[in-house]
Design a protein around this motif. Structure first.
Motif, short mmCIF file in Angstrom:
data_model
loop_
_atom_site.label_atom_id
_atom_site.label_comp_id
_atom_site.label_asym_id
_atom_site.label_seq_id
_atom_site.Cartn_x
_atom_site.Cartn_y
_atom_site.Cartn_z
N ARG A 253 8.31 -18.14 12.38
CA ARG A 253 7.21 -19.05 12.66
C ARG A 253 6.55 -19.34 11.31
NH1 ARG A 253 4.53 -15.93 15.63
NH2 ARG A 253 5.18 -16.64 17.70
N TYR A 255 3.76 -21.63 9.24
CA TYR A 255 2.60 -22.45 9.57
C TYR A 255 1.49 -22.32 8.53
CZ TYR A 255 1.14 -17.86 11.34
OH TYR A 255 0.86 -16.53 11.46
N SER A 279 -2.12 -17.14 14.94
CA SER A 279 -0.93 -17.96 15.18
C SER A 279 -1.09 -18.85 16.41
CB SER A 279 0.31 -17.07 15.34
OG SER A 279 0.17 -16.17 16.44
N HIS A 285 -0.86 -24.58 12.29
CA HIS A 285 -0.18 -25.88 12.25
C HIS A 285 1.21 -25.65 11.65
CE1 HIS A 285 -3.94 -28.31 12.87
NE2 HIS A 285 -4.45 -27.15 12.49
N LEU A 286 2.25 -25.86 12.45
CA LEU A 286 3.61 -25.62 11.99
C LEU A 286 3.91 -26.46 10.75
CD1 LEU A 286 5.62 -25.49 15.34
CD2 LEU A 286 5.03 -23.56 13.84
#
Length: 329
Positions: A253, A255, A279, A285-286
């Motif tokens: 993940r 971000y 997260s 925000h990816l």
């Protein structure tokens, strides 16, 4: 560490626990043989438990050491797969309940398998106490005008020191922790483990990419000229983590935070299986989405309303409240 929003608007050095907290091993290293620090916690006089999380297996305690304000953070370390055989073989069991095929036990492991990660902040300030204390939080929608009239002036009025960031970039600190670095002044960055990760297990993998450019404060500053930087971080960060930890991109993940915990652009890399603090959708925000948004609209993050949480005691929350942008909930 489980902070719902790791952010102290009063002082940026204090808002970043990975620079201000010292683990027991760090303290011992800095004091020669460490003999003077072995008993430091025996001097700790408890005042108040600031936060206690049974889910995350940690507790934040406010107290004093030798008349100095202090905060101790205790966190149960993860169970390592490489210690399972020894853990099951050499531990003692105390039966708590048995009913047919179901049994509950209290497992008492050998001392060396029962570590508790311990962090110490001393002397601590009231800002530290507020940071780790359970606080009411509010959801704020920051418009373009809000950023210009409230958030940006507030950031500019504060003395947010990020010298610890520059120390890393200039290799004055944490050199041995660097996993990967790209020296390019425009698209380069340094990748290293976050303070919250003990680097022992991949389930809670957590690294930070810190950009070399010093004029990008946050997501709000990103424009089309930064696309090569963002793509470089995404590609080379994934490659470095695959090479070092054998974790593929599909299990990461990646971000950015808004609001960030410190105002120097950085990107979070966490294991997809890890429910890392911050997260959630109200803050993360990816990176892949950020790149696509900026490609589609070079000034996307200058105009788009951004939603984030603020703690009740946050000075920025006070500014939004004074502007009538944070009504009573």
């Amino acid at each position: 560490m489980g902070d719902s929003i790791e952010k102290s608007q009063e002082n940026q050095e204090e808002s970043c626990p990975r620079k201000k907290q010292k683990t027991a091993s760090d303290t011992n290293k800095n004091s020669g043989d460490g003999s003077a620090d072995q008993s430091i916690l025996s001097k700790f006089q408890i005042k108040k438990v600031l936060r206690d999380s049974t889910r995350e297996k940690n507790i934040f305690i406010h107290g004093e050491i030798d008349d100095q304000e202090a905060i101790v953070i205790l966190e149960k370390t993860p169970i390592g797969q490489d210690t399972l055989v020894e853990l099951l073989k050499d531990s003692s069991l105390q039966l708590k309940m048995k009913n047919d095929i179901y049994s509950n036990y209290l497992l008492i492991p050998p001392a060396h398998l029962n570590d508790i990660k311990t962090s110490l902040i001393c002397p601590a300030t009231q800002k530290h106490v507020k940071k780790y204390q359970v606080q009411e939080t509010f959801l704020v929608e920051e418009t373009e005008e809000d950023y210009r009239s409230i958030t940006l002036p507030y950031i500019q009025s504060q003395s947010f020191s990020v010298q610890w960031v520059y120390n890393i970039l200039e290799k004055k600190a944490e050199v041995e922790r660097i996993v990967f670095e790209d020296p390019d002044p425009k698209t380069g960055f340094v990748l290293l483990p976050d303070f919250k990760w003990d680097t022992k297990q991949l389930d809670d993998l957590y690294l930070i990419a810190i950009v070399r450019q010093k004029d990008i404060k946050s997501l709000r500053d990103l424009r089309s000229e930064h696309i090569p930087l963002l793509e470089n971080i995404l590609k080379k960060g994934q490659e470095a983590i695959l090479q070092r930890y054998s974790v593929p991109a599909c299990k990461l993940r990646i971000y950015l935070h808004y609001q960030p915990s410190y105002y120097h652009l950085h990107v979070h890399f966490t294991s997809l299986s890890h429910d890392a603090p911050g997260s959630g959708v109200e803050r993360a925000h990816l990176l892949s989405d950020v790149i696509l948004n900026v490609k589609a609209n070079p000034t996307y993050y200058q105009h788009r309303p951004l939603t984030f949480t603020l703690r009740a005691d946050d000075n920025l929350a006070s500014k939004f409240r004074e502007a009538g942008k944070l009504p009573d909930c």
